[in-house]
Design a protein around this motif. Structure first.
Motif, PDB file in Angstrom:
ATOM      1  N   PHE A 102       0.562  -1.061   0.224  1.00  0.00           N
ATOM      2  CA  PHE A 102      -0.162  -0.052  -0.416  1.00  0.00           C
ATOM      3  C   PHE A 102       1.174   0.824  -0.026  1.00  0.00           C
ATOM      4  O   PHE A 102       0.235   2.195  -0.646  1.00  0.00           O
ATOM      5  N   GLN A 103       2.044   1.008   0.235  1.00  0.00           N
ATOM      6  CA  GLN A 103       3.649   2.335   0.922  1.00  0.00           C
ATOM      7  C   GLN A 103       3.932   2.836  -0.575  1.00  0.00           C
ATOM      8  O   GLN A 103       4.729   3.024  -0.812  1.00  0.00           O
ATOM      9  N   LEU A 104       3.914   1.828  -1.761  1.00  0.00           N
ATOM     10  CA  LEU A 104       4.569   1.601  -2.478  1.00  0.00           C
ATOM     11  C   LEU A 104       4.758   3.503  -3.692  1.00  0.00           C
ATOM     12  O   LEU A 104       3.899   3.703  -3.705  1.00  0.00           O
ATOM     13  N   TYR A 150      -1.010   7.542  -9.613  1.00  0.00           N
ATOM     14  CA  TYR A 150      -0.548   5.914  -9.829  1.00  0.00           C
ATOM     15  C   TYR A 150      -1.045   4.871  -8.469  1.00  0.00           C
ATOM     16  O   TYR A 150      -1.452   4.132  -8.855  1.00  0.00           O
ATOM     17  N   THR A 151       0.057   5.804  -7.554  1.00  0.00           N
ATOM     18  CA  THR A 151      -0.207   4.377  -6.371  1.00  0.00           C
ATOM     19  C   THR A 151      -0.869   6.098  -5.194  1.00  0.00           C
ATOM     20  O   THR A 151      -0.555   7.407  -5.427  1.00  0.00           O
ATOM     21  N   PRO A 152      -1.426   5.178  -4.070  1.00  0.00           N
ATOM     22  CA  PRO A 152      -1.943   6.371  -3.511  1.00  0.00           C
ATOM     23  C   PRO A 152      -0.374   7.488  -2.481  1.00  0.00           C
ATOM     24  O   PRO A 152      -0.974   8.478  -2.698  1.00  0.00           O
ATOM     25  N   ASN A 153      -0.088   6.838  -2.199  1.00  0.00           N
ATOM     26  CA  ASN A 153       0.793   7.685  -1.660  1.00  0.00           C
ATOM     27  C   ASN A 153       1.746   8.477  -2.604  1.00  0.00           C
ATOM     28  O   ASN A 153       1.842   9.854  -2.236  1.00  0.00           O
ATOM     29  N   LEU A 203      -5.205   6.295   3.411  1.00  0.00           N
ATOM     30  CA  LEU A 203      -4.653   5.080   2.770  1.00  0.00           C
ATOM     31  C   LEU A 203      -4.152   3.991   4.605  1.00  0.00           C
ATOM     32  O   LEU A 203      -4.168   2.885   4.322  1.00  0.00           O
ATOM     33  N   GLY A 204      -3.935   4.954   5.211  1.00  0.00           N
ATOM     34  CA  GLY A 204      -3.261   4.705   6.992  1.00  0.00           C
ATOM     35  C   GLY A 204      -4.527   3.674   7.941  1.00  0.00           C
ATOM     36  O   GLY A 204      -4.291   2.397   8.047  1.00  0.00           O
ATOM     37  N   PHE A 205      -5.448   4.388   7.178  1.00  0.00           N
ATOM     38  CA  PHE A 205      -7.369   3.350   7.362  1.00  0.00           C
ATOM     39  C   PHE A 205      -6.862   2.261   6.620  1.00  0.00           C
ATOM     40  O   PHE A 205      -7.430   0.926   7.187  1.00  0.00           O
TER      41      PHE A 205
END
Lengths: 298, 451
Positions: A229-231, A250-253, A276-278
Motif C-alpha cells: 500500500f505504501q508503494l 498511480y499509487t496512493p502515496n 490510506l492508513g485506515f
C-alpha cells in the motif's frame, strides 16, 4: 479491592517509566505529534485564493469519490493480491531449501538472495529502469540480437508487472531471512522423530516446518501489506522514464505526494494519507482476524 | 488485536501520514509587497546608506559559477555579503521556497524563479515589486519580456536568461535524405513523413512529457491559453482555434509514427540525439550548448535555424524557459537585494560573463547585440553564428503571453492528459480538452474565477 504496593515495587515501577522515557519522548515528538497535526490538517481546506476554512470531513468525502485515488488504491490492491503471494511463496521455498541443508554454497546463496534488500530502493528502481530500457537495456539488446521486437516493459499494460518484479526482487531475500531464522529455532529432535516415523523430506517440510513458520509468515504478510500500500519509490523513479504511463495518482502515496507538492493541497494530501492508513489498518486487521479464526478452528 | 499488530498497524498509518505532515493550514503570513503605486526609485541617499550597511544576503540560484557575478557585486559593495544556496533546479527549489515562506523563516532575500512561476509567487504576495527599486527596466529587453515580468503595474523579477525557440538539425542527415531545412510547418510535416519512410528514423522527437516545449509552440502559433489578472481571475483556453491548429498539425505525425514521442531528457533520448535516431530538436536558445554536451561526437554536423513558420513572411517564435532573479517580500534588506538582482543581470560586466562564460542565453537587448556575444561562431554548428541567430529570433518572440499562477499543477496535469494522449497516440484534441477540464476544476476548487 485495592492492593497497596510495597515501596520497593513502586520504585521499580518508577524506574520502568524512566527507562521508557527516551523512547516515549522520541515516539511522541516524531510520531504522535505529526500524526495529530496531520489529522488536524486534514480537517481544513486551504485555497490559493480565499484562505483557510474548517471543512470537517469534506476532504475525506472528496477522496472517497476521487476516481484517481480509488484507482490508485485498486492498483496497489492488485499488487497485494498478485505480487505478495508470489514473493512470499518464493521466500518460503528458498528458506526451506536453505534449511534442508542439501544445498552446496549455502552461505553464498543466502547472501545472494538477501543482497538486493541491501540495495536502496531508489538505486534498485534506477537500475531496473535501465534494465527495462527499450533501446539499450540488456533485454532489448537480446531481443535485437534474436531479431524480434523488444518487449515494452514500461508500457501502459506492463508497468505494474514490471514494478511488481522490482519489489519482489528487492524483498524476497528479506522475507526469506525472517522465515529462515524462524526455521532455525525448530528443534532438530522433531525432524528426527518424524524421520523415525517414516516421514519423507517433503512431508517434514509440509507438516512440521510450515506450521512452525506460521507466526513468521503472518509477520511477513503484514509487512508486505504495508509495503504494497505504501508503494512509492519505484513508481516515482520510473516516472521519469515513463512519464505518461505513471500518472500522478498511480499509487496512493504518489498521489498524496503530488497533491501536496504539485497541487499545493496539503490538507487533501493529509486526508489521503490518513485514509490510506485506515485502509492498511483494516486490511491488516482482517488478515489477522481470519488467520486467528483458522488457528482456533484447527 | 495483539500488541504487536497494534504497533504494526499504527506504524503503517504513521508511515502513510508522514507525507502529509509538512505544512500548516494557517492562513498566509501575508507580507504585503511594496505599494505598486510608488514609481519613484529609492532616494540616492537611502540607497547609498543601505549599500554601505553591513548586510548578509541569501541568494538561491542554480546557475553554475554564479560566484563570478557575486564577486563583481561584492567588489563594488564591500559591505554586502552574499550567501549562495543551490536549493535545486526549478521545481525542487520552488517547493523549498514555499516551505520556507510557509514556515515564516529561512526564505532567501533573492531567488531564481522561472518566468512562468513568477505569478504563483505573486499570487501569495511573496514577491517584492522591484519597480520602486530598479525603475521600469522593461525597455532593456525585447518586447515580449514585458508581459513575462510585469503584471499589476509592477516588475516582479529581473530577467536573467531566456529561451526563444529555434530549430537544431543534423545537416548531414537531412542532406543524405534529400531534404532541405523546413521553413514552414507544412514543409516540416512533409519532411518528417518522407524522412521516416526513407530512413526508419525520425526527423524529430516530440515528447508527451514536456509541456514547456509544446506551450512554446502554442505561443508561436499565436495561442494565448493562459492569463491571470493578478487577483482572482484566470483564463484557461486550451481548446482555442490556435491550439487546435498546432494539435491538428501534429496529430497525423504522431498517429502514423513519423515523429517519435519518447520522453525527453532521459538516457534514451540523449542517445537518440547523439546517435541520429532523431535528426532534429525543436528547442530553445539554451539548446545549442546543451546539445554540444549531449551529442559531442556529432560536432560539425549540426545546423541551427528559426522554427518552422505557420505563415511565410514575418517570422514568429515562442519562448521555452529562462529565469529571473526575484526578491522575496519578506526580505529585510529590500534595497540591497533588489540591487543584487539588478546588478548581476543588467550591468554589462556580469551580464556578459553570464552569457559568455556560463552560457546563459541573455535577455538584455544590449548583450544580444554586443559583438563579444553575437560574433561568436560555433564549430559544433559548422562555424555558424548561433548566438546571433537566436538573438534575432528573440526579437521575433510574440508578445503578451501570460501564465497561470499555478504552473506546477498545470504541467503535472499535462502528463496525465494531453501528454498521455500524445504518448498513447490517441485524440490530441480530446487530450487538450481533458487538460482544460482538469485545470478549470482545480482553479475553481482553489477559489479562482475562471474565464
Amino acid at each position: 479491592m485495592t492492593r497497596r504496593q510495597s515501596p520497593a515495587r513502586r520504585r521499580e515501577a518508577r524506574a520502568g517509566y524512566l527507562f521508557l522515557l527516551p523512547f516515549a519522548v522520541v515516539f511522541t515528538a516524531m510520531l504522535v505529534v505529526p500524526l495529530v497535526y496531520s489529522a488536524y490538517l486534514s480537517l481544513y481546506r486551504r485555497q490559493l485564493v480565499g484562505g483557510t476554512a474548517f471543512v470537517g470531513l469534506a476532504n475525506y468525502a472528496r477522496a472517497l469519490k476521487d476516481q484517481e485515488f480509488l484507482a490508485g488504491v485498486g492498483r496497489v490492491g492488485l499488487v497485494l493480491l498478485v505480487q505478495v503471494p508470489v514473493m512470499l511463496v518464493l521466500a518460503l521455498v528458498l528458506a526451506l531449501v536453505l534449511d534442508s541443508g542439501r544445498l552446496h554454497l549455502k552461505r553464498f546463496v543466502r547472501l545472494a538472495v538477501f543482497v538486493p534488500y541491501a540495495v536502496p530502493a531508489v538505486i534498485a528502481a534506477l537500475m531496473w529502469g535501465y534494465l527495462y530500457g527499450r533501446d539499450f537495456g540488456p533485454f532489448a539488446q537480446l531481443a535485437k540480437a534474436l531479431g524480434v521486437a523488444p518487449f515494452d516493459f514500461l508500457g501502459n499494460g506492463t508497468m505494474l508487472g514490471s514494478i511488481m518484479n522490482i519489489v519482489t526482487w528487492s524483498f524476497v531475500g528479506y522475507n526469506m531471512i525472517i522465515m529462515y531464522s524462524a526455521l532455525r529455532t525448530v528443534p532438530a529432535e522433531l525432524y528426527e522423530a518424524a524421520r523415525i516415523d517414516g516421514a519423507g523430506e517433503f512431508q517434514i517440510a509440509w507438516s512440521i516446518k510450515v506450521p512452525a513458520l506460521r507466526p513468521a509468515i503472518i509477520l511477513t504478510v503484514i509487512f508486505s501489506v504495508i509495503g504494497s500500500f505504501q508503494l512509492f519509490n519505484e513508481p516515482s523513479i520510473l516516472r521519469s522514464i515513463a512519464p505518461n504511463v505513471i500518472t500522478r495518482g498511480y499509487t496512493p502515496n504518489l498521489y498524496a505526494y503530488n497533491q501536496a507538492f504539485a497541487a499545493q493541497d496539503m490538507n487533501y494530501s493529509a486526508a489521503i494519507a490518513f485514509l490510506l492508513g485506515f485502509v492498511i489498518m483494516i486490511v491488516s486487521y482482517v488478515f489477522q482476524l481470519t488467520t486467528r479464526r483458522k488457528a482456533a478452528a484447527a | 488485536m495483539t500488541p504487536r499488530t497494534l504497533t504494526t498497524t499504527a506504524l503503517a498509518a504513521l508511515l502513510a501520514l508522514g507525507l502529509g505532515a509538512c505544512s500548516s493550514p494557517s492562513s498566509d503570513t501575508t507580507a504585503t509587497s511594496a505599494n505598486p503605486a510608488t514609481t519613484a526609485t529609492t532616494a540616492p541617499s537611502d540607497f547609498d546608506k543601505a549599500m554601505a550597511t553591513p548586510t548578509t544576503l541569501t541568494f538561491w540560484t542554480w546557475v553554475n559559477d554564479i560566484q563570478n557575478q557575486i564577486d563583481l557585486f561584492t567588489a563594488k559593495y564591500p559591505a554586502i555579503k552574499v550567501e549562495v544556496v543551490n536549493a535545486g533546479q526549478g521545481g525542487p527549489e520552488y517547493q523549498k521556497l514555499r516551505t520556507a515562506i510557509e514556515a515564516g523563516s529561512g526564505a532567501p532575500d533573492v531567488a531564481q524563479i522561472e518566468y512562468q512561476y513568477l505569478s504563483s509567487f505573486r499570487l501569495t504576495n511573496d514577491l517584492l515589486d522591484l519597480k520602486p527599486y530598479v525603475g521600469d527596466i522593461t525597455g532593456e529587453f525585447p518586447g515580449w519580456i514585458a508581459s513575462q515580468i510585469g503584471g499589476n503595474g509592477g516588475i516582479w523579477g529581473v530577467p536573467q536568461d531566456t529561451g526563444p525557440m529555434g530549430f537544431l538539425y543534423r545537416t548531414d542527415l537531412l542532406q543524405a535524405a534529400g531534404l532541405k531545412t523546413p521553413a514552414t510547418w507544412a514543409e516540416f510535416g512533409t519532411a518528417a513523413t518522407a524522412y521516416h519512410t526513407a530512413t526508419g528514423n525520425y526527423l524529430t522527437d516530440m515528447p508527451g512529457n514536456d509541456p514547456g516545449q509544446l506551450v512554446g509552440l502554442f505561443w508561436q502559433a499565436g495561442a494565448r491559453p493562459f492569463a491571470y489578472d493578478g487577483d482572482k481571475t484566470v483564463t484557461i483556453d486550451l481548446t482555442s482555434d490556435k491550439v487546435n491548429q498546432v494539435l491538428e498539425f501534429w496529430q497525423p505525425l504522431v498517429d502514423n509514427g513519423a515523429v517519435a514521442t519518447d520522453p525527453d531528457f532521459t538516457d534514451q533520448w540523449y542517445q537518440g540525439l547523439a546517435n541520429g535516431t532523431y535528426a532534429s530538436w525543436l528547442t530553445a536558445a539554451w539548446g545549442p550548448l546543451f546539445l554540444q554536451g549531449t551529442a559531442g561526437d556529432t560536432s560539425g554536423k549540426w545546423g541551427a535555424a528559426p522554427l518552422p513558420q505557420w505563415q511565410t513572411g514575418a517570422p514568429v517564435s515562442g519562448n521555452w524557459g529562462g529565469s529571473t532573479d526575484a526578491v522575496l517580500a519578506s526580505s529585510p534588506n529590500p534595497v540591497a537585494a533588489a540591487e543584487l538582482a539588478r546588478f548581476i543581470n543588467l550591468e554589462k560586466a556580469p551580464a556578459l560573463t553570464l552569457a559568455n562564460e556560463q552560457f546563459l542565453f541573455p535577455a538584455m537587448t544590449s548583450i544580444l547585440g554586443a559583438p563579444e556575444f553575437a560574433d561568436a561562431t560555433s564549430d559544433f554548428y559548422g562555424g555558424q553564428k548561433v548566438n546571433a541567430l537566436f538573438a534575432t529570433i528573440s526579437g521575433t518572440v510574440s508578445t503578451d503571453f501570460e501564465w497561470l499562477p499555478f504552473m506546477d499543477y498545470v504541467y503535472s496535469s499535462f502528463n496525465d492528459t494531453l501528454g498521455k494522449a500524445w504518448a498513447d497516440k490517441t485524440d490530441l484534441k480530446a487530450g487538450a480538452a481533458a487538460w482544460q477540464a482538469d485545470l478549470v476544476q482545480y482553479a475553481q476548487a482553489q477559489g479562482f474565477t475562471v474565464k
